[in-house]
Design a protein around this motif. Structure first.
Motif, PDB file in Angstrom:
ATOM      1  N   GLN A  26       0.781  -1.226  -0.091  1.00 57.79           N
ATOM      2  CA  GLN A  26       0.124  -0.100  -0.154  1.00 57.79           C
ATOM      3  C   GLN A  26       0.948   1.196   0.166  1.00 57.79           C
ATOM      4  O   GLN A  26       0.241   2.357   0.008  1.00 57.79           O
ATOM      5  CB  GLN A  26      -0.936  -0.133   0.939  1.00 57.79           C
ATOM      6  CG  GLN A  26      -0.183  -0.079   2.270  1.00 57.79           C
ATOM      7  CD  GLN A  26       0.143  -1.230   3.041  1.00 57.79           C
ATOM      8  OE1 GLN A  26       0.217  -2.176   2.315  1.00 57.79           O
ATOM      9  NE2 GLN A  26       0.175  -1.346   4.451  1.00 57.79           N
ATOM     10  N   GLN A  27       1.962   1.121  -0.044  1.00 65.54           N
ATOM     11  CA  GLN A  27       3.076   2.515  -0.147  1.00 65.54           C
ATOM     12  C   GLN A  27       4.101   2.286  -1.157  1.00 65.54           C
ATOM     13  O   GLN A  27       4.588   0.858  -1.605  1.00 65.54           O
ATOM     14  CB  GLN A  27       3.721   2.748   1.143  1.00 65.54           C
ATOM     15  CG  GLN A  27       4.734   1.550   1.804  1.00 65.54           C
ATOM     16  CD  GLN A  27       5.129   2.123   3.166  1.00 65.54           C
ATOM     17  OE1 GLN A  27       4.443   2.678   3.859  1.00 65.54           O
ATOM     18  NE2 GLN A  27       6.209   1.455   3.457  1.00 65.54           N
ATOM     19  N   PRO A  28       4.428   3.281  -1.757  1.00 62.60           N
ATOM     20  CA  PRO A  28       5.604   3.115  -2.684  1.00 62.60           C
ATOM     21  C   PRO A  28       6.988   2.463  -2.323  1.00 62.60           C
ATOM     22  O   PRO A  28       7.096   2.573  -1.125  1.00 62.60           O
ATOM     23  CB  PRO A  28       5.864   4.666  -3.221  1.00 62.60           C
ATOM     24  CG  PRO A  28       4.920   5.237  -2.707  1.00 62.60           C
ATOM     25  CD  PRO A  28       3.974   4.629  -1.437  1.00 62.60           C
ATOM     26  N   LEU A  29       7.635   1.718  -3.027  1.00 62.47           N
ATOM     27  CA  LEU A  29       8.811   0.930  -2.825  1.00 62.47           C
ATOM     28  C   LEU A  29       9.729   1.918  -1.972  1.00 62.47           C
ATOM     29  O   LEU A  29      10.458   1.548  -1.025  1.00 62.47           O
ATOM     30  CB  LEU A  29       9.818   0.379  -4.078  1.00 62.47           C
ATOM     31  CG  LEU A  29       8.772  -0.797  -4.357  1.00 62.47           C
ATOM     32  CD1 LEU A  29       9.431  -1.225  -5.890  1.00 62.47           C
ATOM     33  CD2 LEU A  29       9.069  -1.751  -3.620  1.00 62.47           C
ATOM     34  N   LEU A  30       9.926   3.330  -2.328  1.00 60.10           N
ATOM     35  CA  LEU A  30      10.921   4.262  -2.205  1.00 60.10           C
ATOM     36  C   LEU A  30      10.640   4.273  -0.441  1.00 60.10           C
ATOM     37  O   LEU A  30      11.660   4.531   0.419  1.00 60.10           O
ATOM     38  CB  LEU A  30      10.789   5.339  -2.810  1.00 60.10           C
ATOM     39  CG  LEU A  30      11.708   6.666  -2.208  1.00 60.10           C
ATOM     40  CD1 LEU A  30      13.058   6.055  -2.263  1.00 60.10           C
ATOM     41  CD2 LEU A  30      11.573   7.776  -2.796  1.00 60.10           C
ATOM     42  N   GLU A  58      13.921  -8.645 -10.474  1.00 59.55           N
ATOM     43  CA  GLU A  58      13.013  -9.458 -10.203  1.00 59.55           C
ATOM     44  C   GLU A  58      11.557  -8.945  -9.573  1.00 59.55           C
ATOM     45  O   GLU A  58      11.621  -7.898  -8.844  1.00 59.55           O
ATOM     46  CB  GLU A  58      13.622 -10.687  -9.138  1.00 59.55           C
ATOM     47  CG  GLU A  58      14.914 -11.425  -9.489  1.00 59.55           C
ATOM     48  CD  GLU A  58      15.174 -12.345  -8.369  1.00 59.55           C
ATOM     49  OE1 GLU A  58      14.660 -12.211  -7.343  1.00 59.55           O
ATOM     50  OE2 GLU A  58      16.451 -12.484  -8.456  1.00 59.55           O
ATOM     51  N   GLY A  59      10.569  -9.474  -9.693  1.00 58.14           N
ATOM     52  CA  GLY A  59       9.405  -9.269  -9.231  1.00 58.14           C
ATOM     53  C   GLY A  59       8.517  -8.521 -10.084  1.00 58.14           C
ATOM     54  O   GLY A  59       8.634  -8.149 -11.185  1.00 58.14           O
ATOM     55  N   GLN A  60       7.370  -7.864  -9.459  1.00 62.43           N
ATOM     56  CA  GLN A  60       6.349  -7.082 -10.285  1.00 62.43           C
ATOM     57  C   GLN A  60       6.016  -5.899  -9.474  1.00 62.43           C
ATOM     58  O   GLN A  60       5.879  -5.889  -8.088  1.00 62.43           O
ATOM     59  CB  GLN A  60       5.231  -7.903 -10.708  1.00 62.43           C
ATOM     60  CG  GLN A  60       5.362  -9.114 -11.482  1.00 62.43           C
ATOM     61  CD  GLN A  60       4.274  -9.633 -12.054  1.00 62.43           C
ATOM     62  OE1 GLN A  60       3.315  -9.953 -10.911  1.00 62.43           O
ATOM     63  NE2 GLN A  60       3.695  -9.650 -13.250  1.00 62.43           N
ATOM     64  N   VAL A  61       5.659  -4.939 -10.113  1.00 63.00           N
ATOM     65  CA  VAL A  61       5.225  -3.366  -9.515  1.00 63.00           C
ATOM     66  C   VAL A  61       3.998  -2.958 -10.044  1.00 63.00           C
ATOM     67  O   VAL A  61       3.807  -3.484 -11.440  1.00 63.00           O
ATOM     68  CB  VAL A  61       6.266  -2.508  -9.367  1.00 63.00           C
ATOM     69  CG1 VAL A  61       7.535  -2.850  -8.481  1.00 63.00           C
ATOM     70  CG2 VAL A  61       6.699  -1.912 -10.745  1.00 63.00           C
ATOM     71  N   ARG A  62       3.224  -2.307  -9.750  1.00 60.27           N
ATOM     72  CA  ARG A  62       2.104  -1.418 -10.368  1.00 60.27           C
ATOM     73  C   ARG A  62       2.405   0.027  -9.800  1.00 60.27           C
ATOM     74  O   ARG A  62       3.063   0.394  -9.037  1.00 60.27           O
ATOM     75  CB  ARG A  62       0.868  -2.055  -9.493  1.00 60.27           C
ATOM     76  CG  ARG A  62       0.462  -1.655  -8.103  1.00 60.27           C
ATOM     77  CD  ARG A  62      -0.634  -2.175  -7.402  1.00 60.27           C
ATOM     78  NE  ARG A  62      -0.964  -2.016  -6.228  1.00 60.27           N
ATOM     79  CZ  ARG A  62      -1.126  -0.731  -5.607  1.00 60.27           C
ATOM     80  NH1 ARG A  62      -1.532   0.295  -6.411  1.00 60.27           N
ATOM     81  NH2 ARG A  62      -1.356  -0.418  -4.311  1.00 60.27           N
ATOM     82  N   TYR A  63       1.727   0.894 -10.533  1.00 58.41           N
ATOM     83  CA  TYR A  63       1.558   2.244 -10.459  1.00 58.41           C
ATOM     84  C   TYR A  63       0.162   2.780 -10.532  1.00 58.41           C
ATOM     85  O   TYR A  63      -0.668   2.261 -10.973  1.00 58.41           O
ATOM     86  CB  TYR A  63       2.173   2.875 -11.845  1.00 58.41           C
ATOM     87  CG  TYR A  63       3.715   2.489 -11.758  1.00 58.41           C
ATOM     88  CD1 TYR A  63       4.827   3.170 -11.353  1.00 58.41           C
ATOM     89  CD2 TYR A  63       4.232   1.265 -12.554  1.00 58.41           C
ATOM     90  CE1 TYR A  63       6.105   2.645 -11.237  1.00 58.41           C
ATOM     91  CE2 TYR A  63       5.488   0.906 -12.759  1.00 58.41           C
ATOM     92  CZ  TYR A  63       6.587   1.682 -12.229  1.00 58.41           C
ATOM     93  OH  TYR A  63       7.867   1.408 -12.362  1.00 58.41           O
ATOM     94  N   PRO A  82      11.242   3.826  -8.011  1.00 60.30           N
ATOM     95  CA  PRO A  82      10.489   3.385  -6.762  1.00 60.30           C
ATOM     96  C   PRO A  82       9.605   4.273  -6.134  1.00 60.30           C
ATOM     97  O   PRO A  82       8.932   3.891  -5.168  1.00 60.30           O
ATOM     98  CB  PRO A  82      11.799   3.113  -6.037  1.00 60.30           C
ATOM     99  CG  PRO A  82      12.908   2.833  -7.064  1.00 60.30           C
ATOM    100  CD  PRO A  82      12.327   3.638  -8.049  1.00 60.30           C
ATOM    101  N   CYS A  83       9.931   5.594  -6.238  1.00 61.02           N
ATOM    102  CA  CYS A  83       8.930   6.621  -5.842  1.00 61.02           C
ATOM    103  C   CYS A  83       7.541   6.379  -6.016  1.00 61.02           C
ATOM    104  O   CYS A  83       6.726   7.055  -5.186  1.00 61.02           O
ATOM    105  CB  CYS A  83       9.360   8.131  -6.000  1.00 61.02           C
ATOM    106  SG  CYS A  83       9.171   8.694  -7.701  1.00 61.02           S
ATOM    107  N   VAL A  84       7.159   5.735  -7.306  1.00 63.82           N
ATOM    108  CA  VAL A  84       5.745   5.799  -7.472  1.00 63.82           C
ATOM    109  C   VAL A  84       5.196   4.241  -7.876  1.00 63.82           C
ATOM    110  O   VAL A  84       4.114   4.068  -8.496  1.00 63.82           O
ATOM    111  CB  VAL A  84       5.143   6.702  -8.609  1.00 63.82           C
ATOM    112  CG1 VAL A  84       5.301   8.130  -8.363  1.00 63.82           C
ATOM    113  CG2 VAL A  84       6.133   6.366  -9.733  1.00 63.82           C
ATOM    114  N   ALA A  85       6.110   3.338  -7.637  1.00 62.56           N
ATOM    115  CA  ALA A  85       5.964   2.079  -7.899  1.00 62.56           C
ATOM    116  C   ALA A  85       5.459   1.259  -6.603  1.00 62.56           C
ATOM    117  O   ALA A  85       6.115   1.312  -5.434  1.00 62.56           O
ATOM    118  CB  ALA A  85       7.328   1.367  -8.360  1.00 62.56           C
ATOM    119  N   TYR A  86       4.682   0.414  -6.447  1.00 62.76           N
ATOM    120  CA  TYR A  86       4.144  -0.437  -5.502  1.00 62.76           C
ATOM    121  C   TYR A  86       4.387  -1.916  -5.938  1.00 62.76           C
ATOM    122  O   TYR A  86       4.040  -2.276  -6.741  1.00 62.76           O
ATOM    123  CB  TYR A  86       2.595  -0.117  -5.285  1.00 62.76           C
ATOM    124  CG  TYR A  86       2.265   1.364  -4.949  1.00 62.76           C
ATOM    125  CD1 TYR A  86       1.785   1.546  -3.733  1.00 62.76           C
ATOM    126  CD2 TYR A  86       2.218   2.268  -5.832  1.00 62.76           C
ATOM    127  CE1 TYR A  86       1.503   3.015  -3.262  1.00 62.76           C
ATOM    128  CE2 TYR A  86       1.782   3.659  -5.579  1.00 62.76           C
ATOM    129  CZ  TYR A  86       1.484   3.974  -4.435  1.00 62.76           C
ATOM    130  OH  TYR A  86       1.148   5.146  -3.953  1.00 62.76           O
TER     131      TYR A  86
END
Length: 98
Positions: A26-30, A58-63, A82-86
């Motif tokens: 629920q929060q950005p990776l950063l 590796e892995g998956q993110v959403r925006y 990472p600032c906008v990737a979940y």
């Protein structure tokens, strides 16, 4: 019989030295990196300046925003902001040039 509950968080690994932290969906990776004590470059925190750009090895993110700050070619190569990737899974990030 109940299905197992989904994990409340994922693991974010950085580089190959074993550095990792919890990555909350629920929060950005950063934010997760910073909370985990991992120093990652950042500036704007909205996906436009590209200071935090990295490679998703590796892995998956959403925006939650339209694809900001990256070209379609960069996205296809695995670049991530990472600032906008979940996270959608455990992820491994690499700094540019690694």
């Amino acid at each position: 019989m109940n299905a197992p509950a989904p994990l409340p968080f994922f693991i974010a690994r950085v580089g190959d030295d074993g550095t990792q932290c919890d990555a909350w969906p629920q929060q950005p990776l950063l934010v997760s990196l910073e909370q985990g004590g991992i120093d990652w470059p950042s500036s704007c925190r909205n996906g436009t300046c590209r200071t935090c750009i990295g490679m998703l090895a590796e892995g998956q993110v959403r925006y939650e925003v339209e694809w900001p700050g990256l070209s379609p070619e960069e996205k296809a190569e695995g670049c991530v902001l990472p600032c906008v990737a979940y996270p959608l899974s455990d992820v491994k990030l690499e700094a540019p040039g690694i």
